[in-house]
Design a protein around this motif. Structure first.
Motif, PDB file in Angstrom:
ATOM      1  N   PHE A   1       0.873  -1.206   0.002  1.00  0.00           N
ATOM      2  CA  PHE A   1      -0.040  -0.062   0.006  1.00  0.00           C
ATOM      3  C   PHE A   1       0.939   1.153  -0.127  1.00  0.00           C
ATOM      4  O   PHE A   1       0.705   2.169  -0.827  1.00  0.00           O
ATOM      5  CB  PHE A   1      -0.986   0.006   1.157  1.00  0.00           C
ATOM      6  N   ASP A   2       1.967   1.376   1.078  1.00  0.00           N
ATOM      7  CA  ASP A   2       2.731   2.496   1.086  1.00  0.00           C
ATOM      8  C   ASP A   2       3.792   2.696  -0.334  1.00  0.00           C
ATOM      9  O   ASP A   2       3.504   3.926  -0.888  1.00  0.00           O
ATOM     10  CB  ASP A   2       3.799   2.216   2.207  1.00  0.00           C
ATOM     11  N   LYS A   3       3.985   1.671  -1.014  1.00  0.00           N
ATOM     12  CA  LYS A   3       4.657   1.969  -2.256  1.00  0.00           C
ATOM     13  C   LYS A   3       3.867   2.408  -3.228  1.00  0.00           C
ATOM     14  O   LYS A   3       4.337   3.272  -4.171  1.00  0.00           O
ATOM     15  CB  LYS A   3       5.285   0.386  -2.545  1.00  0.00           C
ATOM     16  N   MET A   4       2.505   1.670  -3.415  1.00  0.00           N
ATOM     17  CA  MET A   4       1.822   2.054  -4.665  1.00  0.00           C
ATOM     18  C   MET A   4       1.283   3.553  -4.264  1.00  0.00           C
ATOM     19  O   MET A   4       1.127   4.301  -5.121  1.00  0.00           O
ATOM     20  CB  MET A   4       0.746   1.172  -4.439  1.00  0.00           C
ATOM     21  N   MET A   5       1.063   4.030  -3.041  1.00  0.00           N
ATOM     22  CA  MET A   5       0.516   5.404  -2.530  1.00  0.00           C
ATOM     23  C   MET A   5       1.578   6.342  -3.085  1.00  0.00           C
ATOM     24  O   MET A   5       0.925   7.712  -3.422  1.00  0.00           O
ATOM     25  CB  MET A   5      -0.055   5.467  -1.295  1.00  0.00           C
ATOM     26  N   SER A   6       2.709   5.912  -3.205  1.00  0.00           N
ATOM     27  CA  SER A   6       3.828   7.041  -3.346  1.00  0.00           C
ATOM     28  C   SER A   6       4.291   6.904  -4.695  1.00  0.00           C
ATOM     29  O   SER A   6       5.260   7.719  -5.145  1.00  0.00           O
ATOM     30  CB  SER A   6       4.887   7.013  -2.431  1.00  0.00           C
ATOM     31  N   SER A   7       3.661   6.043  -5.481  1.00  0.00           N
ATOM     32  CA  SER A   7       4.326   5.643  -6.654  1.00  0.00           C
ATOM     33  C   SER A   7       4.024   6.640  -7.709  1.00  0.00           C
ATOM     34  O   SER A   7       2.745   7.247  -7.781  1.00  0.00           O
ATOM     35  CB  SER A   7       3.837   4.395  -7.223  1.00  0.00           C
ATOM     36  N   PHE A   8       4.959   6.629  -8.942  1.00  0.00           N
ATOM     37  CA  PHE A   8       4.379   7.864  -9.934  1.00  0.00           C
ATOM     38  C   PHE A   8       3.121   7.457 -10.635  1.00  0.00           C
ATOM     39  O   PHE A   8       2.435   8.475 -11.027  1.00  0.00           O
ATOM     40  CB  PHE A   8       5.691   7.683 -10.906  1.00  0.00           C
ATOM     41  N   GLY A   9       2.984   6.344 -11.025  1.00  0.00           N
ATOM     42  CA  GLY A   9       1.731   5.883 -11.521  1.00  0.00           C
ATOM     43  C   GLY A   9       0.339   6.240 -10.936  1.00  0.00           C
ATOM     44  O   GLY A   9      -0.550   6.829 -11.501  1.00  0.00           O
ATOM     45  N   VAL A  10       0.157   6.057  -9.431  1.00  0.00           N
ATOM     46  CA  VAL A  10      -0.977   6.412  -8.640  1.00  0.00           C
ATOM     47  C   VAL A  10      -1.013   7.833  -8.850  1.00  0.00           C
ATOM     48  O   VAL A  10      -2.223   8.507  -8.939  1.00  0.00           O
ATOM     49  CB  VAL A  10      -0.755   5.708  -7.395  1.00  0.00           C
ATOM     50  N   ASN A  11       0.186   8.723  -8.702  1.00  0.00           N
ATOM     51  CA  ASN A  11       0.047  10.275  -8.461  1.00  0.00           C
ATOM     52  C   ASN A  11      -0.301  10.638  -9.861  1.00  0.00           C
ATOM     53  O   ASN A  11      -0.867  11.708  -9.813  1.00  0.00           O
ATOM     54  CB  ASN A  11       1.534  10.758  -8.003  1.00  0.00           C
ATOM     55  N   SER A  12       0.151  10.042 -11.010  1.00  0.00           N
ATOM     56  CA  SER A  12      -0.296  10.483 -12.302  1.00  0.00           C
ATOM     57  C   SER A  12      -1.720  10.168 -12.582  1.00  0.00           C
ATOM     58  O   SER A  12      -2.336  11.152 -13.093  1.00  0.00           O
ATOM     59  CB  SER A  12       0.485   9.687 -13.293  1.00  0.00           C
ATOM     60  N   ARG A  13      -2.164   9.035 -11.851  1.00  0.00           N
ATOM     61  CA  ARG A  13      -3.654   8.895 -12.074  1.00  0.00           C
ATOM     62  C   ARG A  13      -4.373   9.838 -11.359  1.00  0.00           C
ATOM     63  O   ARG A  13      -5.832  10.151 -11.634  1.00  0.00           O
ATOM     64  CB  ARG A  13      -4.164   7.525 -11.820  1.00  0.00           C
ATOM     65  N   LEU A  14      -4.076  10.471 -10.020  1.00  0.00           N
ATOM     66  CA  LEU A  14      -4.824  11.093  -9.393  1.00  0.00           C
ATOM     67  C   LEU A  14      -4.984  12.283 -10.223  1.00  0.00           C
ATOM     68  O   LEU A  14      -5.932  13.096 -10.031  1.00  0.00           O
ATOM     69  CB  LEU A  14      -4.062  11.544  -8.135  1.00  0.00           C
ATOM     70  N   LYS A  15      -3.705  12.891 -11.060  1.00  0.00           N
ATOM     71  CA  LYS A  15      -3.969  14.238 -11.851  1.00  0.00           C
ATOM     72  C   LYS A  15      -4.760  13.957 -12.862  1.00  0.00           C
ATOM     73  O   LYS A  15      -5.435  14.822 -13.015  1.00  0.00           O
ATOM     74  CB  LYS A  15      -2.445  14.392 -12.183  1.00  0.00           C
ATOM     75  N   MET A  16      -4.881  13.112 -13.421  1.00  0.00           N
ATOM     76  CA  MET A  16      -5.875  12.662 -14.670  1.00  0.00           C
ATOM     77  C   MET A  16      -7.154  12.556 -13.999  1.00  0.00           C
ATOM     78  O   MET A  16      -7.901  13.025 -14.741  1.00  0.00           O
ATOM     79  CB  MET A  16      -5.575  11.186 -15.186  1.00  0.00           C
ATOM     80  N   ASN A  17      -7.390  12.210 -12.910  1.00  0.00           N
ATOM     81  CA  ASN A  17      -8.634  12.234 -12.305  1.00  0.00           C
ATOM     82  C   ASN A  17      -9.215  13.618 -11.911  1.00  0.00           C
ATOM     83  O   ASN A  17     -10.177  14.045 -12.312  1.00  0.00           O
ATOM     84  CB  ASN A  17      -8.693  11.339 -10.768  1.00  0.00           C
ATOM     85  N   ASN A  18      -8.307  14.511 -11.420  1.00  0.00           N
ATOM     86  CA  ASN A  18      -8.694  15.704 -11.176  1.00  0.00           C
ATOM     87  C   ASN A  18      -8.693  16.825 -12.187  1.00  0.00           C
ATOM     88  O   ASN A  18      -9.411  17.627 -12.262  1.00  0.00           O
ATOM     89  CB  ASN A  18      -7.665  16.282  -9.893  1.00  0.00           C
ATOM     90  N   LYS A  19      -7.992  16.400 -13.127  1.00  0.00           N
ATOM     91  CA  LYS A  19      -8.156  16.921 -14.503  1.00  0.00           C
ATOM     92  C   LYS A  19      -9.735  16.886 -15.088  1.00  0.00           C
ATOM     93  O   LYS A  19     -10.004  17.746 -15.671  1.00  0.00           O
ATOM     94  CB  LYS A  19      -7.200  16.440 -15.775  1.00  0.00           C
ATOM     95  N   ALA A  20      -9.996  15.716 -14.985  1.00  0.00           N
ATOM     96  CA  ALA A  20     -11.472  15.434 -15.341  1.00  0.00           C
ATOM     97  C   ALA A  20     -12.428  16.118 -14.774  1.00  0.00           C
ATOM     98  O   ALA A  20     -13.560  16.742 -15.230  1.00  0.00           O
ATOM     99  CB  ALA A  20     -11.795  13.863 -15.191  1.00  0.00           C
ATOM    100  N   ILE A  21     -12.201  16.360 -13.242  1.00  0.00           N
ATOM    101  CA  ILE A  21     -13.019  17.144 -12.500  1.00  0.00           C
ATOM    102  C   ILE A  21     -13.009  18.630 -13.035  1.00  0.00           C
ATOM    103  O   ILE A  21     -14.029  19.177 -12.998  1.00  0.00           O
ATOM    104  CB  ILE A  21     -12.564  17.281 -10.874  1.00  0.00           C
ATOM    105  N   GLN A  22     -11.974  19.129 -13.258  1.00  0.00           N
ATOM    106  CA  GLN A  22     -11.760  20.606 -13.713  1.00  0.00           C
ATOM    107  C   GLN A  22     -12.522  20.622 -15.214  1.00  0.00           C
ATOM    108  O   GLN A  22     -13.200  21.660 -15.258  1.00  0.00           O
ATOM    109  CB  GLN A  22     -10.199  20.948 -13.823  1.00  0.00           C
ATOM    110  N   GLU A  23     -12.374  19.631 -15.969  1.00  0.00           N
ATOM    111  CA  GLU A  23     -13.032  19.708 -17.218  1.00  0.00           C
ATOM    112  C   GLU A  23     -14.313  19.673 -17.394  1.00  0.00           C
ATOM    113  O   GLU A  23     -15.293  20.710 -17.995  1.00  0.00           O
ATOM    114  CB  GLU A  23     -12.564  18.484 -18.145  1.00  0.00           C
TER     115      GLU A  23
END
Length: 207
Positions: free
Chosen positions: A144-166
């Motif tokens: 869990f710790d490794k994935m929460m701090s991973s580049f992939g998960v953080n990139s997906r957070l940005k994509m998620n929040n980009k959809a919110i803004q859109e």
């Protein structure tokens, strides 16, 4: 003979399409929010783990997924503007949702977060509470710790929040369904659950 059968099939389908178009009306059952549809078919469900309506809607979401055509992608977008808690904690929950996707256990772990909030009525005050939910459901703490701090998960957070803004100007409450980037479903009070599902499926096939 094949041509005759094909013609008969088309003739049978046309009345069904006409009925669907007559049943679902723009301005009543859906809004057109863009001039063009997305290149690929998709259904976006904007939701919040803290929203009781979203929690109650989960069984319908499960059915919607089974009714969509194979070329339609269903994606949950977790919002961070609910007033129940801070945007930072809501983003933590979004990251946890992305970890669940990485583990290919989205349905199970999303349900666990929902139940923790709405059934156990326990507060989520940060990452540690989310981590404990995952640990109880068999996820290794280090994973869990490794994935929460991973580049992939953080990139997906940005994509998620980009959809919110859109789509933010269209998403004023949750759950909200945006289909093919062009249509926003509107559920009227007289609609039953089967009709809600039918509406989403109808819009997913509309360009």
């Amino acid at each position: 003979m094949k041509k005759i059968l094909l013609l008969l099939s088309v003739m049978l389908l046309l009345p069904l399409q006409a009925c669907a178009q007559e049943k679902w009306r723009e301005g009543t059952h859906f809004k057109v929010i863009a001039d063009q549809a997305t290149e690929k078919k998709e259904v976006l469900e904007f939701f919040s783990f803290w929203c009781p309506h979203c929690f109650n809607f989960e069984p319908l979401v499960k059915t919607i997924k089974t009714k969509l055509a194979d070329d339609v992608k269903f994606k949950k977008v977790h919002v961070n503007f609910m007033g129940f808690t801070s945007a930072a904690i809501q983003d933590d929950a979004t990251k946890a949702m992305m970890v669940a996707r990485e583990l290919k256990r989205s349905d199970e772990l999303n349900a666990a977060i929902f139940k923790y909030i709405h059934v156990s009525r326990s507060p989520v005050s940060g990452i540690n509470d989310l981590k404990n939910i995952f640990i109880v459901n068999g996820v290794e703490p280090k994973d869990f710790d490794k994935m929460m701090s991973s580049f992939g998960v953080n990139s997906r957070l940005k994509m998620n929040n980009k959809a919110i803004q859109e789509y933010r100007k269209h998403v004023r409450s949750v759950p909200t369904f945006i289909v093919n980037g062009k249509y926003q479903a509107t559920f009227t009070r007289d609609m039953n659950q089967e009709e809600m599902i039918e509406l989403i499926v109808y819009l997913s096939n509309k360009k």
